[in-house]
Scaffold this active site. Structure first.
Site, PDB file in Angstrom:
ATOM      1  N   TRP A 219       0.821  -1.217   0.000  1.00 42.55           N
ATOM      2  CA  TRP A 219       0.000   0.000   0.000  1.00 42.55           C
ATOM      3  C   TRP A 219       0.856   1.269   0.000  1.00 42.55           C
ATOM      4  CZ3 TRP A 219      -5.062   1.716   0.253  1.00 42.55           C
ATOM      5  CH2 TRP A 219      -5.229   3.039   0.723  1.00 42.55           C
TER       6      TRP A 219
ATOM      7  N   ASP B 137      -0.079   9.191   0.353  1.00 43.57           N
ATOM      8  CA  ASP B 137       0.504  10.495  -0.007  1.00 43.57           C
ATOM      9  C   ASP B 137       1.988  10.467  -0.417  1.00 43.57           C
ATOM     10  OD1 ASP B 137      -1.784  10.796   1.481  1.00 43.57           O
ATOM     11  OD2 ASP B 137      -0.910  12.094   2.987  1.00 43.57           O
TER      12      ASP B 137
ATOM     13  N   GLN C  64       3.950   7.701   1.824  1.00 40.64           N
ATOM     14  CA  GLN C  64       3.278   6.952   2.876  1.00 40.64           C
ATOM     15  C   GLN C  64       3.198   5.494   2.435  1.00 40.64           C
ATOM     16  OE1 GLN C  64       1.327   8.283   6.067  1.00 40.64           O
ATOM     17  NE2 GLN C  64       3.400   8.983   5.670  1.00 40.64           N
TER      18      GLN C  64
ATOM     19  N   PHE D 210       3.548   9.747   9.762  1.00 43.82           N
ATOM     20  CA  PHE D 210       2.585  10.326   8.822  1.00 43.82           C
ATOM     21  C   PHE D 210       3.288  11.315   7.881  1.00 43.82           C
ATOM     22  CE2 PHE D 210      -2.054   9.780  10.494  1.00 43.82           C
ATOM     23  CZ  PHE D 210      -1.900   8.417  10.480  1.00 43.82           C
ATOM     24  N   SER D 211       2.483  12.017   7.081  1.00 46.61           N
ATOM     25  CA  SER D 211       3.035  12.833   5.993  1.00 46.61           C
ATOM     26  C   SER D 211       3.868  14.015   6.487  1.00 46.61           C
ATOM     27  CB  SER D 211       1.894  13.342   5.117  1.00 46.61           C
ATOM     28  OG  SER D 211       1.400  12.240   4.393  1.00 46.61           O
TER      29      SER D 211
ATOM     30  N   ARG E 203      -1.494  17.934  11.792  1.00 45.41           N
ATOM     31  CA  ARG E 203      -0.595  17.120  10.967  1.00 45.41           C
ATOM     32  C   ARG E 203      -0.151  17.716   9.628  1.00 45.41           C
ATOM     33  NH1 ARG E 203      -5.402  14.245  11.168  1.00 45.41           N
ATOM     34  NH2 ARG E 203      -6.553  13.987   9.209  1.00 45.41           N
ATOM     35  N   ASP E 204       0.783  16.976   9.021  1.00 42.49           N
ATOM     36  CA  ASP E 204       1.258  17.147   7.648  1.00 42.49           C
ATOM     37  C   ASP E 204       2.069  18.429   7.432  1.00 42.49           C
ATOM     38  OD1 ASP E 204      -0.222  14.831   7.370  1.00 42.49           O
ATOM     39  OD2 ASP E 204      -1.940  15.825   6.446  1.00 42.49           O
TER      40      ASP E 204
ATOM     41  N   GLU F  82      -6.061  18.499   5.188  1.00 41.53           N
ATOM     42  CA  GLU F  82      -4.826  17.726   5.307  1.00 41.53           C
ATOM     43  C   GLU F  82      -3.804  18.255   4.300  1.00 41.53           C
ATOM     44  OE1 GLU F  82      -6.335  13.406   6.613  1.00 41.53           O
ATOM     45  OE2 GLU F  82      -6.674  13.753   4.495  1.00 41.53           O
TER      46      GLU F  82
ATOM     47  N   TRP G 116      -9.740   8.416  -1.135  1.00 42.92           N
ATOM     48  CA  TRP G 116      -9.952   7.684   0.117  1.00 42.92           C
ATOM     49  C   TRP G 116     -11.274   6.917   0.152  1.00 42.92           C
ATOM     50  CZ3 TRP G 116      -6.463   5.998   3.096  1.00 42.92           C
ATOM     51  CH2 TRP G 116      -5.320   6.728   3.393  1.00 42.92           C
TER      52      TRP G 116
HETATM   53  C1  FRU Z   1      -3.771  12.246   3.818  1.00 41.33           C
HETATM   54  C2  FRU Z   1      -3.433  11.647   5.156  1.00 41.33           C
HETATM   55  C3  FRU Z   1      -2.576  12.608   5.959  1.00 41.33           C
HETATM   56  C4  FRU Z   1      -1.826  11.695   6.879  1.00 41.33           C
HETATM   57  C5  FRU Z   1      -1.620  10.476   6.017  1.00 41.33           C
HETATM   58  C6  FRU Z   1      -1.646   9.177   6.769  1.00 41.33           C
HETATM   59  O1  FRU Z   1      -4.060  11.315   2.853  1.00 41.33           O
HETATM   60  O2  FRU Z   1      -4.617  11.333   5.866  1.00 41.33           O
HETATM   61  O3  FRU Z   1      -3.304  13.610   6.622  1.00 41.33           O
HETATM   62  O4  FRU Z   1      -0.624  12.249   7.295  1.00 41.33           O
HETATM   63  O5  FRU Z   1      -2.638  10.483   5.040  1.00 41.33           O
HETATM   64  O6  FRU Z   1      -1.331   8.093   5.947  1.00 41.33           O
END
Ligand code: FRU
Length: 514
Positions: free
Chosen positions: A55, A58, A74, A114-115, A180-181, A233, A314
C-alpha cells in the site's frame, strides 16, 4: 486522515512485533518470487510511480538534493492495506524513471510516521550534521492512535540512505489529537524556515518559523475558508510564476477528505493572504483521483515549480482491484498562475521531459472521417493501453463530442466537450468492473472551459488504470482511475451525427519506466 482509514492495530510487545516483522518479510519475499514479472500485473501503471508491492498513499518529502529528486511516500511495508505508516523512498534523475531505495523512516513503537516534508539543511542550521556533511532533515507527523499528533524530526547524513530520529522529538506538539502534515521551506527574505501545518478539524493551516528546524515559533493561521466540508490535510505553499510574465504569486493548496482546493494570493513570510477576487472554491483537479498533492522543495532556480499527488481517492482506495500493490502517484506537473477576468487560476502542465517516453508516432489524422470511428490500438502497432493521445474539439459544437479510451466491449472512459453545460467532461460510468459502490457513484466530472477560442485542446495520458487529461495546455486537469474488465484496446470516437468532430488526433505509444 479519513473515516475510511483501516489502521492495523500495533502488536503490544516488541518481541511479537519482531516475529511479525520477520514473517511479513518472508511472505513479501515469497510473494515476489512467485510474482515472476513485477510491473506487468493487470492494471499496473507503466509510467506513473507505484511501489513494487503493498500500500501507498501520499507523496512525502519531495526534495531535490545534488542532482537527485527524492520521492518519499506513505507506505505500509507489511500489507496491501493502509497501516503501519512508514516513509518509503525512491529517487530519480529525471522525475520520470525511479529507483527504489530501502524504507527511509519506519514506524516506531506506537508512533506511525505520517506525511511531511524533507529539506536539505545546506548550512547545517539544525546542527545535526556538520558544514562538511550537511544533513537532510525530514519533518513529519508522529501519529499515536486516538491520542496525539505532533511534529517530529529525523535526519540523514548519507544523502537519505539511512535516517536517525531526533532524540528530543516531538519538535512541535499542541497536545492535540489532530495536528498534521507539516510542509517546510526556506523563506529567504526573512532568513528563516517556514512550516505550514494543518489543524484538520478546525479547517485551518497554521504557519510557524524557525532558524534551526528544531524550535518553532507561531506566526499566523489561515482559514476556515473555501471548502470546509472535510478535514483539512497536507497543506502546500509555494511561489509560482505567472504564465507568460516575470511576476509570481503564492499558491496554498490543501486536501480535504477526497478532494483538493487551492487559494492564490501573497505570502510575506508571516501571513498568507488570498486574493480578494477569489470568491469561489477552486480545485487543482476536476477528476476524482487526485489527493495530497505537494510540490518539490529546493529546485534549482531554472526549474519550474513541480508537484506530484496521490492518484487515488480515500472513498475506495482500500478496495481498488490491484495486487500486489495499491496506490500510485500522478505524473509530475509544473505549476503556473494565470489571471482571467481578474481572478487567479492555477495552470498545470505535465513536465515537458515526459516526451522522452514517446515512441514513434503510431497514428495521426487531421480529422476523423466517420461519425463513430474506432481506432484499434493493435492495428496501429500499440499492444497495451499505455499511450499519449492528443486531439482537438470545436467549442462551436452543438452536440457532445469526444473520444473514449480504456474500453471494454461496450464501455470506456469518455473524454469530451458537453455543449449543453459548456464544459469539458470525463465519464467513467461504464468502466464499472470494480463493484465498490462509492467508485461507481463517483463517475462524472466536469470543468469549465475557455470558449472564446474555437479549439479545445486535449492531452491525454492513458496508463492501464490511470487516465490524466490536460485541457487547453493545463487550464483544467482530470486524473481518473478506471479498471475495465477485458480491455478492447482501442480509441473510440463518440457517436455523433457529425463526421470529423475530432481533429488533429495523434497517438504516441509510451515506453514503460520499469
Ligand atoms: C492524507 C493523510 C494525511 C496523513 C496520512 C496518513 O491522505 O490522511 O493527513 O498524514 O494520510 O497516511
Amino acid at each position: 486522515m479519513n473515516k475510511n482509514f483501516n489502521p492495523i492495530s500495533r502488536p503490544k510487545n516488541s518481541l511479537l512485533f519482531s516475529i511479525l516483522f520477520a514473517l511479513s518479510m518472508i511472505s513479501i519475499t515469497i510473494k515476489s518470487i512467485a510474482q515472476e514479472k513485477p510491473y506487468q500485473e493487470p492494471y499496473r501503471p507503466q509510467f506513473h510511480f507505484s511501489p513494487k508491492t503493498n500500500w501507498t498513499n501520499d507523496p512525502n518529502g519531495l526534495v531535490y538534493v545534488k542532482g537527485v529528486y527524492h520521492l518519499f511516500y506513505q507506505y505500509n511495508p507489511f500489507a496491501n492495506v493502509w497501516g503501519h505508516m512508514t516513509w518509503g523512498h525512491a529517487i530519480s534523475k529525471d522525475l520520470i524513471h525511479w529507483k527504489h531505495l530501502p524504507i527511509a523512516i519506519p514506524e516506531e513503537k506506537d508512533t506511525m510516521i505520517f506525511s511531511g516534508t524533507c529539506v536539505f539543511d545546506q548550512n547545517n542550521s539544525s546542527g545535526l550534521g556538520s558544514k562538511q556533511k550537511p544533513p537532510m532533515v525530514a519533518i513529519y507527523t508522529g501519529h499515536v492512535k486516538d491520542s496525539n499528533q505532533s511534529q517530529h524530526l529525523a535526519y540523514s547524513l548519507d544523502e537519505g540512505k539511512t535516517w536517525t530520529k531526533y532524540n528530543k522529538n516531538p519538535i512541535l506538539d499542541l497536545g492535540k489529537k489532530d495536528f498534521r502534515d507539516p510542509k517546510v521551506f526556506w523563506f529567504a527574505p526573512k532568513k528563516y524556515w517556514v512550516m505550514c501545518v494543518n489543524l484538520p478539524q478546525e479547517h485551518q493551516v497554521q504557519f510557524y518559523s524557525s532558524t534551526n528546524l528544531l524550535k518553532w515559533n507561531y506566526l499566523s493561521d489561515f482559514g476556515p475558508k473555501g471548502d470546509t466540508s472535510g478535514v483539512w490535510e497536507c497543506p502546500d505553499l509555494v511561489q509560482i510564476p505567472v504564465l507568460n510574465s516575470t511576476s509570481k504569486k503564492w499558491i496554498l493548496q490543501v486536501s480535504l477528505s477526497e478532494k483538493m482546493q487551492y487559494f492564490i494570493g501573497e505570502f510575506n513570510g508571516v501571513k498568507f493572504i488570498v486574493d480578494s477576487n477569489q470568491k469561489t472554491i477552486l480545485r487543482p483537479n476536476a477528476g476524482p483521483d487526485y489527493y495530497a498533492g505537494i510540490s518539490y522543495g529546493q529546485l534549482p532556480a531554472t526549474q519550474l515549480p513541480t508537484s506530484i499527488a496521490w492518484a487515488n481517492n480515500w472513498s475506495y482506495a482500500g478496495n481498488i482491484p490491484t495486487s500486489p500493490w495499491k496506490g500510485a502517484m500522478t505524473l509530475p506537473r509544473n505549476l503556473f498562475a494565470q489571471n482571467t477576468n481578474g481572478v487567479w487560476h492555477l495552470v498545470q502542465k505535465p513536465i515537458a521531459t515526459l516526451n522522452m517516453l514517446r515512441k514513434k508516432i503510431a497514428f495521426q489524422k487531421l480529422a476523423t472521417e466517420t461519425k463513430d470511428e474506432t481506432i484499434s490500438l493493435e492495428s496501429i502497432g500499440i499492444n497495451s493501453d499505455v499511450y499519449e493521445c492528443n486531439f482537438e474539439l470545436s467549442s462551436a459544437s452543438t452536440e457532445k463530442v469526444g473520444i473514449s479510451v480504456l474500453n471494454d466491449k461496450f464501455r470506456g472512459v469518455e473524454i469530451g466537450y458537453e455543449p449543453s453545460l459548456k464544459k469539458v467532461y470525463i465519464n467513467r460510468t461504464k468502466t464499472n468492473s470494480f463493484s465498490d459502490r462509492s467508485f461507481s457513484d463517483i463517475r462524472y466530472f466536469t470543468a469549465p472551459v475557455n470558449l472564446t477560442v474555437d479549439k479545445i485542446k486535449f492531452k491525454v495520458f492513458v496508463d492501464n488504470s490511470i487516465v490524466e487529461v490536460f485541457v487547453n495546455d493545463g487550464e483544467s486537469v482530470f486524473t481518473v482511475q478506471a479498471f475495465p474488465v477485458h480491455s478492447d484496446k482501442n480509441i473510440k470516437i463518440l457517436n455523433t451525427t457529425t463526421p470529423g468532430s475530432v481533429k488533429n488526433l495523434q497517438v504516441y505509444p509510451l515506453q514503460s519506466i520499469w
